[in-house]
Motif scaffolding. Structure first.
Motif, PDB file in Angstrom:
ATOM      1  N   ALA A 159       2.638 -14.991   2.359  1.00 53.31           N
ATOM      2  CA  ALA A 159       1.743 -13.973   1.799  1.00 53.31           C
ATOM      3  C   ALA A 159       2.268 -12.568   2.069  1.00 53.31           C
ATOM      4  O   ALA A 159       2.165 -11.683   1.210  1.00 53.31           O
ATOM      5  CB  ALA A 159       0.338 -14.128   2.392  1.00 53.31           C
ATOM      6  N   LEU A 160       2.860 -12.371   3.242  1.00 54.51           N
ATOM      7  CA  LEU A 160       3.406 -11.055   3.570  1.00 54.51           C
ATOM      8  C   LEU A 160       4.589 -10.716   2.671  1.00 54.51           C
ATOM      9  O   LEU A 160       4.753  -9.565   2.247  1.00 54.51           O
ATOM     10  CB  LEU A 160       3.841 -11.016   5.035  1.00 54.51           C
ATOM     11  N   LEU A 161       5.420 -11.701   2.398  1.00 55.76           N
ATOM     12  CA  LEU A 161       6.570 -11.481   1.519  1.00 55.76           C
ATOM     13  C   LEU A 161       6.110 -11.093   0.122  1.00 55.76           C
ATOM     14  O   LEU A 161       6.649 -10.155  -0.481  1.00 55.76           O
ATOM     15  CB  LEU A 161       7.419 -12.748   1.470  1.00 55.76           C
ATOM     16  N   TRP A 162       5.104 -11.774  -0.391  1.00 56.15           N
ATOM     17  CA  TRP A 162       4.571 -11.452  -1.710  1.00 56.15           C
ATOM     18  C   TRP A 162       3.955 -10.054  -1.725  1.00 56.15           C
ATOM     19  O   TRP A 162       4.145  -9.302  -2.687  1.00 56.15           O
ATOM     20  CB  TRP A 162       3.553 -12.492  -2.118  1.00 56.15           C
ATOM     21  N   SER A 163       3.226  -9.700  -0.672  1.00 52.34           N
ATOM     22  CA  SER A 163       2.630  -8.369  -0.588  1.00 52.34           C
ATOM     23  C   SER A 163       3.704  -7.287  -0.562  1.00 52.34           C
ATOM     24  O   SER A 163       3.595  -6.266  -1.242  1.00 52.34           O
ATOM     25  CB  SER A 163       1.754  -8.269   0.658  1.00 52.34           C
ATOM     26  N   SER A 164       4.766  -7.518   0.213  1.00 53.66           N
ATOM     27  CA  SER A 164       5.854  -6.536   0.283  1.00 53.66           C
ATOM     28  C   SER A 164       6.544  -6.374  -1.063  1.00 53.66           C
ATOM     29  O   SER A 164       6.899  -5.261  -1.468  1.00 53.66           O
ATOM     30  CB  SER A 164       6.874  -6.960   1.347  1.00 53.66           C
ATOM     31  N   VAL A 165       6.731  -7.483  -1.772  1.00 60.46           N
ATOM     32  CA  VAL A 165       7.358  -7.421  -3.100  1.00 60.46           C
ATOM     33  C   VAL A 165       6.496  -6.611  -4.066  1.00 60.46           C
ATOM     34  O   VAL A 165       7.004  -5.775  -4.831  1.00 60.46           O
ATOM     35  CB  VAL A 165       7.612  -8.840  -3.641  1.00 60.46           C
ATOM     36  N   LEU A 191      -8.919   2.399   0.483  1.00 65.61           N
ATOM     37  CA  LEU A 191      -8.590   1.870   1.802  1.00 65.61           C
ATOM     38  C   LEU A 191      -8.561   0.342   1.762  1.00 65.61           C
ATOM     39  O   LEU A 191      -9.334  -0.300   1.055  1.00 65.61           O
ATOM     40  CB  LEU A 191      -9.615   2.334   2.838  1.00 65.61           C
ATOM     41  N   ASN A 192      -7.642  -0.211   2.545  1.00 66.29           N
ATOM     42  CA  ASN A 192      -7.473  -1.665   2.637  1.00 66.29           C
ATOM     43  C   ASN A 192      -7.035  -2.280   1.308  1.00 66.29           C
ATOM     44  O   ASN A 192      -7.332  -3.438   1.013  1.00 66.29           O
ATOM     45  CB  ASN A 192      -8.754  -2.346   3.124  1.00 66.29           C
ATOM     46  N   THR A 193      -6.341  -1.489   0.488  1.00 67.89           N
ATOM     47  CA  THR A 193      -5.701  -2.010  -0.717  1.00 67.89           C
ATOM     48  C   THR A 193      -4.231  -1.610  -0.692  1.00 67.89           C
ATOM     49  O   THR A 193      -3.831  -0.699   0.035  1.00 67.89           O
ATOM     50  CB  THR A 193      -6.347  -1.456  -2.002  1.00 67.89           C
ATOM     51  N   ARG A 194      -3.427  -2.287  -1.488  1.00 64.08           N
ATOM     52  CA  ARG A 194      -2.005  -1.941  -1.541  1.00 64.08           C
ATOM     53  C   ARG A 194      -1.780  -0.561  -2.157  1.00 64.08           C
ATOM     54  O   ARG A 194      -0.757   0.066  -1.899  1.00 64.08           O
ATOM     55  CB  ARG A 194      -1.234  -3.010  -2.319  1.00 64.08           C
ATOM     56  N   TRP A 195      -2.724  -0.099  -2.975  1.00 66.32           N
ATOM     57  CA  TRP A 195      -2.592   1.233  -3.554  1.00 66.32           C
ATOM     58  C   TRP A 195      -2.604   2.314  -2.476  1.00 66.32           C
ATOM     59  O   TRP A 195      -2.038   3.389  -2.675  1.00 66.32           O
ATOM     60  CB  TRP A 195      -3.707   1.494  -4.558  1.00 66.32           C
ATOM     61  N   ALA A 196      -3.236   2.038  -1.338  1.00 65.04           N
ATOM     62  CA  ALA A 196      -3.265   3.001  -0.245  1.00 65.04           C
ATOM     63  C   ALA A 196      -1.885   3.191   0.373  1.00 65.04           C
ATOM     64  O   ALA A 196      -1.638   4.182   1.067  1.00 65.04           O
ATOM     65  CB  ALA A 196      -4.254   2.544   0.837  1.00 65.04           C
ATOM     66  N   ILE A 197      -0.982   2.245   0.127  1.00 66.92           N
ATOM     67  CA  ILE A 197       0.409   2.375   0.576  1.00 66.92           C
ATOM     68  C   ILE A 197       1.293   2.880  -0.551  1.00 66.92           C
ATOM     69  O   ILE A 197       2.144   3.750  -0.356  1.00 66.92           O
ATOM     70  CB  ILE A 197       0.933   1.024   1.102  1.00 66.92           C
ATOM     71  N   LEU A 199      -3.796   2.592   7.069  1.00 69.29           N
ATOM     72  CA  LEU A 199      -4.566   2.599   5.825  1.00 69.29           C
ATOM     73  C   LEU A 199      -4.989   1.220   5.339  1.00 69.29           C
ATOM     74  O   LEU A 199      -5.836   1.126   4.462  1.00 69.29           O
ATOM     75  CB  LEU A 199      -3.753   3.295   4.722  1.00 69.29           C
ATOM     76  N   VAL A 200      -4.403   0.184   5.882  1.00 67.03           N
ATOM     77  CA  VAL A 200      -4.725  -1.184   5.435  1.00 67.03           C
ATOM     78  C   VAL A 200      -5.032  -2.036   6.657  1.00 67.03           C
ATOM     79  O   VAL A 200      -4.167  -2.201   7.531  1.00 67.03           O
ATOM     80  CB  VAL A 200      -3.558  -1.803   4.636  1.00 67.03           C
ATOM     81  N   SER A 201      -6.225  -2.577   6.719  1.00 68.06           N
ATOM     82  CA  SER A 201      -6.634  -3.396   7.860  1.00 68.06           C
ATOM     83  C   SER A 201      -6.296  -4.875   7.675  1.00 68.06           C
ATOM     84  O   SER A 201      -6.174  -5.600   8.654  1.00 68.06           O
ATOM     85  CB  SER A 201      -8.139  -3.247   8.111  1.00 68.06           C
ATOM     86  N   ASP A 202      -6.160  -5.317   6.434  1.00 67.56           N
ATOM     87  CA  ASP A 202      -5.836  -6.709   6.148  1.00 67.56           C
ATOM     88  C   ASP A 202      -4.323  -6.907   6.232  1.00 67.56           C
ATOM     89  O   ASP A 202      -3.578  -6.353   5.414  1.00 67.56           O
ATOM     90  CB  ASP A 202      -6.334  -7.099   4.754  1.00 67.56           C
ATOM     91  N   PRO A 203      -3.809  -7.672   7.218  1.00 68.85           N
ATOM     92  CA  PRO A 203      -2.355  -7.835   7.362  1.00 68.85           C
ATOM     93  C   PRO A 203      -1.679  -8.400   6.120  1.00 68.85           C
ATOM     94  O   PRO A 203      -0.512  -8.099   5.852  1.00 68.85           O
ATOM     95  CB  PRO A 203      -2.216  -8.787   8.557  1.00 68.85           C
ATOM     96  N   THR A 204      -2.384  -9.233   5.336  1.00 72.09           N
ATOM     97  CA  THR A 204      -1.763  -9.852   4.165  1.00 72.09           C
ATOM     98  C   THR A 204      -1.588  -8.871   3.014  1.00 72.09           C
ATOM     99  O   THR A 204      -0.984  -9.220   1.998  1.00 72.09           O
ATOM    100  CB  THR A 204      -2.603 -11.044   3.681  1.00 72.09           C
ATOM    101  N   ARG A 205      -2.120  -7.658   3.139  1.00 71.21           N
ATOM    102  CA  ARG A 205      -1.934  -6.629   2.117  1.00 71.21           C
ATOM    103  C   ARG A 205      -0.990  -5.523   2.569  1.00 71.21           C
ATOM    104  O   ARG A 205      -0.842  -4.511   1.901  1.00 71.21           O
ATOM    105  CB  ARG A 205      -3.291  -6.023   1.737  1.00 71.21           C
ATOM    106  N   ALA A 257       6.797  -5.254   7.705  1.00 69.19           N
ATOM    107  CA  ALA A 257       6.921  -4.497   8.950  1.00 69.19           C
ATOM    108  C   ALA A 257       5.554  -4.073   9.469  1.00 69.19           C
ATOM    109  O   ALA A 257       5.308  -4.075  10.678  1.00 69.19           O
ATOM    110  CB  ALA A 257       7.812  -3.279   8.726  1.00 69.19           C
ATOM    111  N   GLY A 258       4.659  -3.697   8.572  1.00 65.49           N
ATOM    112  CA  GLY A 258       3.325  -3.305   8.992  1.00 65.49           C
ATOM    113  C   GLY A 258       2.539  -4.469   9.559  1.00 65.49           C
ATOM    114  O   GLY A 258       1.740  -4.307  10.489  1.00 65.49           O
TER     115      GLY A 258
END
Length: 274
Positions: free
Chosen positions: A66-72, A133-139, A214-220, A224-225
Motif C-alpha cells: 500500500a505504501l508503494l502504491w501511495s508513493s507512486v 488534511l490526511n489526503t495525498r493532495w496535502a503532500i 500533514l497526513v496521519s494515515d501511514p498508507t497515504r 519515507a514518511g
C-alpha cells in the motif's frame, strides 16, 4: 592541462575514501537487517545464521504494498506537473524574457532560501482550511509549489544558454512561439528535463516532514514518511527496522542507477556552459 602522478594518486585515494564513507552505512544496515529479530547487533559482524525472512516480515509489517502504491500516486501527481510548469516558466524567463522578468527571477531566487521547516505550520492550517488534511493532495500540492524555485531556476539556466541563432532561423521560417518551444527548444532540453525529473523523484520519494505533519494515515504517505509510523511500532526491533529502511531506499537507488548517465550528462553540460 597535465596532471601529475601525485595528483592522480591523491584524487583516487580521496575517491576511495568518499566511496567508503558512502557505502559503509548501507553495508551496516544490510548486515544488521540479517540478525535475529529482537537482538541488538553491534558493528559489522556477520550473523552465524542470516535471517533473510526479516525483509519479508518488514514488507508485511509495514504494509509496503500500500505504501508503494501511495508513493507512486504522489510521484505521478508531483513530478509531471512540476516539470511542465517549470519548463514553461523557465522558457519564458530564459528565452522570451517578458517585461518584469528580472523581478520574477529575483522572486524565484528568494524562494530558494525558504526552507520547508519555515512553512510547515502555515501549510498545515492552509491544508486544514481547504479540507485536504490526511489526503495525498496535502503532500502533492505543497511539493509542487515548494519545488518551483529550484525547478524554474534549473530550466531557466538551460534555456538562457540556448543559441539565439536557432530561434531566429525558426522564426524566419514562420515558427510561432509555441512551435518554437515544442519543436526546437523542448527536444533539446531532454538532458535538463531528465535530470530535474530524477531529482524531483528522489526528493518526493524521500519526503518525510510534510508526510508526517500533514497526513496521519501511514498508507497515504510516501514510503519515507511511513517509516516514522513503522519506527514507532517496531523501534525496539533493530534488525526489522533496518530491513524496512533498506526496502524503502531500494526504489530510489534503482532509479538513480538506471538514469545516472542522463543525470551526469546534464550536470556536465551545465558546467561546460557555465
Amino acid at each position: 592541462m597535465i596532471v601529475s602522478r601525485r595528483e592522480t594518486v591523491v584524487g583516487r585515494v580521496l575517491l576511495i575514501v568518499l566511496m567508503l564513507v558512502t557505502v559503509v552505512p548501507f553495508v551496516s544496515l544490510f548486515v544488521t537487517a540479517l540478525h535475529e529479530p529482537g537482538t541488538y547487533p553491534s558493528g559489522l559482524e556477520w550473523p552465524e545464521t542470516p535471517y533473510w525472512s526479516n525483509f519479508v516480515d518488514a514488507f508485511q509489517a509495514a504494509n509496503m504494498g500500500a505504501l508503494l502504491w501511495s508513493s507512486v500516486l504522489i510521484e505521478i501527481g508531483v513530478v509531471p506537473v512540476a516539470l511542465l510548469i517549470a519548463t514553461l516558466a523557465g522558457f519564458a524567463l530564459g528565452h522570451l524574457r517578458p517585461p518584469g522578468h528580472r523581478v520574477i527571477f529575483l522572486t524565484f531566487l528568494l524562494g530558494l532560501t525558504l526552507p520547508f521547516q519555515a512553512v510547515i505550520v502555515p501549510l498545515y492550517y492552509q491544508m486544514r482550511d481547504l479540507g485536504l488534511l490526511n489526503t495525498r493532495w496535502a503532500i502533492i500540492l505543497p511539493l509542487i509549489g515548494l519545488y518551483m524555485p529550484f525547478a524554474v531556476m534549473w530550466m531557466r539556466a538551460h534555456f538562457v544558454n540556448m543559441p539565439e541563432d536557432l530561434s531566429e532561423a525558426a522564426r524566419i521560417d514562420g515558427a510561432g512561439t509555441w512551435k518554437l518551444f515544442t519543436r526546437i527548444h523542448l527536444p533539446l532540453s531532454t538532458p535538463a528535463l531528465s535530470s530535474l525529473g530524477i531529482l524531483m523523484f528522489l526528493w518526493t520519494w524521500n519526503q518525510f516532514l510534510l508526510a508526517v505533519v500533514l497526513v496521519s494515515d501511514p498508507t497515504r504517505r510516501t514510503m519515507a514518511g511511513a517509516l516514522g509510523a513503522f519506527q514507532g511500532q517496531w523501534g525496539t526491533n533493530v534488525p526489522l527496522l533496518c530491513a524496512g529502511s533498506l526496502l524503502i531506499l531500494t526504489p530510489t537507488l534503482i532509479v538513480f542507477l538506471i538514469f545516472q548517465r542522463q543525470f551526469v550528462t546534464a550536470l556536465m553540460q551545465g558546467a561546460l556552459k557555465g
